[in-house]
Design a protein around this motif. Sequence first.
Motif, PDB file in Angstrom:
ATOM      1  N   ALA A  81       0.836  -1.201   0.000  1.00 20.29           N
ATOM      2  CA  ALA A  81       0.000   0.000   0.000  1.00 20.29           C
ATOM      3  C   ALA A  81       0.872   1.253   0.000  1.00 20.29           C
ATOM      4  N   LYS A  82       2.073   1.139   0.551  1.00 17.33           N
ATOM      5  CA  LYS A  82       3.000   2.271   0.571  1.00 17.33           C
ATOM      6  C   LYS A  82       3.604   2.525  -0.810  1.00 17.33           C
ATOM      7  N   ALA A  86       4.945  -1.027  -6.935  1.00 18.69           N
ATOM      8  CA  ALA A  86       5.620  -2.279  -6.596  1.00 18.69           C
ATOM      9  C   ALA A  86       4.608  -3.403  -6.405  1.00 18.69           C
ATOM     10  N   TYR A  87       3.451  -3.060  -5.843  1.00 15.46           N
ATOM     11  CA  TYR A  87       2.408  -4.061  -5.653  1.00 15.46           C
ATOM     12  C   TYR A  87       1.924  -4.596  -6.996  1.00 15.46           C
ATOM     13  N   LEU A  88       1.710  -3.702  -7.949  1.00 20.75           N
ATOM     14  CA  LEU A  88       1.278  -4.147  -9.274  1.00 20.75           C
ATOM     15  C   LEU A  88       2.307  -5.093  -9.890  1.00 20.75           C
ATOM     16  N   LEU A  89       3.567  -4.769  -9.728  1.00 18.95           N
ATOM     17  CA  LEU A  89       4.606  -5.636 -10.270  1.00 18.95           C
ATOM     18  C   LEU A  89       4.617  -6.990  -9.567  1.00 18.95           C
ATOM     19  N   ALA A  90       4.352  -6.994  -8.270  1.00 16.06           N
ATOM     20  CA  ALA A  90       4.329  -8.254  -7.514  1.00 16.06           C
ATOM     21  C   ALA A  90       3.170  -9.145  -7.937  1.00 16.06           C
ATOM     22  N   LEU A  91       2.139  -8.557  -8.490  1.00 19.67           N
ATOM     23  CA  LEU A  91       0.975  -9.335  -8.904  1.00 19.67           C
ATOM     24  C   LEU A  91       1.202 -10.099 -10.202  1.00 19.67           C
ATOM     25  N   ARG A  92       2.314  -9.860 -10.847  1.00 20.71           N
ATOM     26  CA  ARG A  92       2.604 -10.580 -12.094  1.00 20.71           C
ATOM     27  C   ARG A  92       2.993 -12.017 -11.753  1.00 20.71           C
ATOM     28  N   HIS A  93       1.985 -12.787 -11.433  1.00 19.89           N
ATOM     29  CA  HIS A  93       2.183 -14.154 -10.985  1.00 19.89           C
ATOM     30  C   HIS A  93       0.997 -14.977 -11.449  1.00 19.89           C
ATOM     31  N   GLU A  94       1.219 -16.193 -11.834  1.00 23.42           N
ATOM     32  CA  GLU A  94       0.147 -16.995 -12.421  1.00 23.42           C
ATOM     33  C   GLU A  94      -1.010 -17.283 -11.465  1.00 23.42           C
ATOM     34  N   ASP A  95      -0.783 -17.191 -10.151  1.00 20.81           N
ATOM     35  CA  ASP A  95      -1.832 -17.486  -9.186  1.00 20.81           C
ATOM     36  C   ASP A  95      -2.716 -16.290  -8.851  1.00 20.81           C
ATOM     37  N   VAL A  96      -2.450 -15.144  -9.454  1.00 18.73           N
ATOM     38  CA  VAL A  96      -3.213 -13.939  -9.155  1.00 18.73           C
ATOM     39  C   VAL A  96      -4.421 -13.867 -10.090  1.00 18.73           C
ATOM     40  N   GLU A 100      -8.258  -9.645  -8.547  1.00 21.99           N
ATOM     41  CA  GLU A 100      -7.259  -9.072  -7.647  1.00 21.99           C
ATOM     42  C   GLU A 100      -6.397  -8.046  -8.382  1.00 21.99           C
ATOM     43  N   MET A 101      -6.051  -8.338  -9.623  1.00 24.22           N
ATOM     44  CA  MET A 101      -5.277  -7.391 -10.415  1.00 24.22           C
ATOM     45  C   MET A 101      -6.087  -6.120 -10.656  1.00 24.22           C
ATOM     46  N   ALA A 102      -7.378  -6.259 -10.969  1.00 22.52           N
ATOM     47  CA  ALA A 102      -8.235  -5.091 -11.199  1.00 22.52           C
ATOM     48  C   ALA A 102      -8.337  -4.245  -9.933  1.00 22.52           C
ATOM     49  N   GLN A 103      -8.446  -4.888  -8.784  1.00 18.74           N
ATOM     50  CA  GLN A 103      -8.502  -4.147  -7.520  1.00 18.74           C
ATOM     51  C   GLN A 103      -7.208  -3.374  -7.283  1.00 18.74           C
ATOM     52  N   ALA A 104      -6.082  -3.991  -7.607  1.00 19.07           N
ATOM     53  CA  ALA A 104      -4.795  -3.323  -7.425  1.00 19.07           C
ATOM     54  C   ALA A 104      -4.671  -2.114  -8.351  1.00 19.07           C
ATOM     55  N   ILE A 105      -5.143  -2.252  -9.564  1.00 17.68           N
ATOM     56  CA  ILE A 105      -5.095  -1.136 -10.515  1.00 17.68           C
ATOM     57  C   ILE A 105      -5.986  -0.001 -10.027  1.00 17.68           C
ATOM     58  N   ALA A 107      -6.776   0.620  -6.943  1.00 13.89           N
ATOM     59  CA  ALA A 107      -6.113   1.214  -5.775  1.00 13.89           C
ATOM     60  C   ALA A 107      -4.992   2.153  -6.210  1.00 13.89           C
ATOM     61  N   TYR A 108      -4.264   1.761  -7.245  1.00 10.10           N
ATOM     62  CA  TYR A 108      -3.187   2.609  -7.740  1.00 10.10           C
ATOM     63  C   TYR A 108      -3.743   3.907  -8.330  1.00 10.10           C
ATOM     64  N   ALA A 109      -4.817   3.798  -9.083  1.00 11.71           N
ATOM     65  CA  ALA A 109      -5.447   4.997  -9.648  1.00 11.71           C
ATOM     66  C   ALA A 109      -5.935   5.918  -8.531  1.00 11.71           C
ATOM     67  N   HIS A 110      -6.509   5.336  -7.509  1.00 13.33           N
ATOM     68  CA  HIS A 110      -6.965   6.134  -6.358  1.00 13.33           C
ATOM     69  C   HIS A 110      -5.787   6.820  -5.677  1.00 13.33           C
ATOM     70  N   HIS A 111      -4.702   6.082  -5.525  1.00 22.50           N
ATOM     71  CA  HIS A 111      -3.491   6.641  -4.914  1.00 22.50           C
ATOM     72  C   HIS A 111      -3.007   7.855  -5.710  1.00 22.50           C
ATOM     73  N   LEU A 112      -2.981   7.726  -7.022  1.00 19.81           N
ATOM     74  CA  LEU A 112      -2.545   8.848  -7.862  1.00 19.81           C
ATOM     75  C   LEU A 112      -3.501  10.029  -7.740  1.00 19.81           C
ATOM     76  N   ALA A 113      -4.797   9.753  -7.782  1.00 19.87           N
ATOM     77  CA  ALA A 113      -5.780  10.834  -7.674  1.00 19.87           C
ATOM     78  C   ALA A 113      -5.664  11.546  -6.342  1.00 19.87           C
ATOM     79  N   THR A 114      -5.443  10.808  -5.289  1.00 14.30           N
ATOM     80  CA  THR A 114      -5.287  11.412  -3.964  1.00 14.30           C
ATOM     81  C   THR A 114      -4.078  12.330  -3.933  1.00 14.30           C
ATOM     82  N   ARG A 115      -2.986  11.891  -4.527  1.00 16.38           N
ATOM     83  CA  ARG A 115      -1.787  12.739  -4.566  1.00 16.38           C
ATOM     84  C   ARG A 115      -2.034  14.003  -5.379  1.00 16.38           C
ATOM     85  N   ILE A 116      -2.733  13.872  -6.486  1.00 19.40           N
ATOM     86  CA  ILE A 116      -3.025  15.046  -7.317  1.00 19.40           C
ATOM     87  C   ILE A 116      -3.913  16.015  -6.554  1.00 19.40           C
TER      88      ILE A 116
END
Length: 145
Positions: A81-82, A86-96, A100-105, A107-116
């Motif tokens: 979450a920090k 890096a989390y998105l990169l960690a999700l590049r795994h066949e068991d994901v 879960e990938m959509a949720q991570a994306i 979350a990342y978009a939300h993180h960017l919007a919050t910073r903006i």
Amino acid sequence: MGWNSANRIFDPVARALQETNADDATKRKVLGGLIGELQDGDWDTEDESLEDFLDDPAIVKAFADKNVHLSDRRCCRAEHAKDPAAYLLALRHEDVSEDEMAQAIDAYAHHLATRIRSTRDETRGATQASKVTDYAADLIDPKVP
């Protein structure tokens, strides 16, 4: 010599704590102690049990307290979450899963919007709207120094 059968001890205890709706502090304390004892007995498949309980943050924290992580660090959502990239990169795994990938994306978009949004006051006095756009672009794709 490894001890795979420890999963047959840990997993039922963890499930019982979940089924009885034990609070997170109790799960973390009880399972943390159990994990430590099983490790002392040479438990070498902790990651298999961790994988089975990724949906329970308290159990994941109990494993993390004992330095047990999955090789791809999917278990470390709080740490990821920090650093959402890096989390998105960690999700590049066949068991994901795709969900879960959509949720991570998301979350990342939300993180960017919050910073903006947090910089909105800094750019409010700017005479050019491009300053905001440039700043947003730098957040999404930082310039390499």
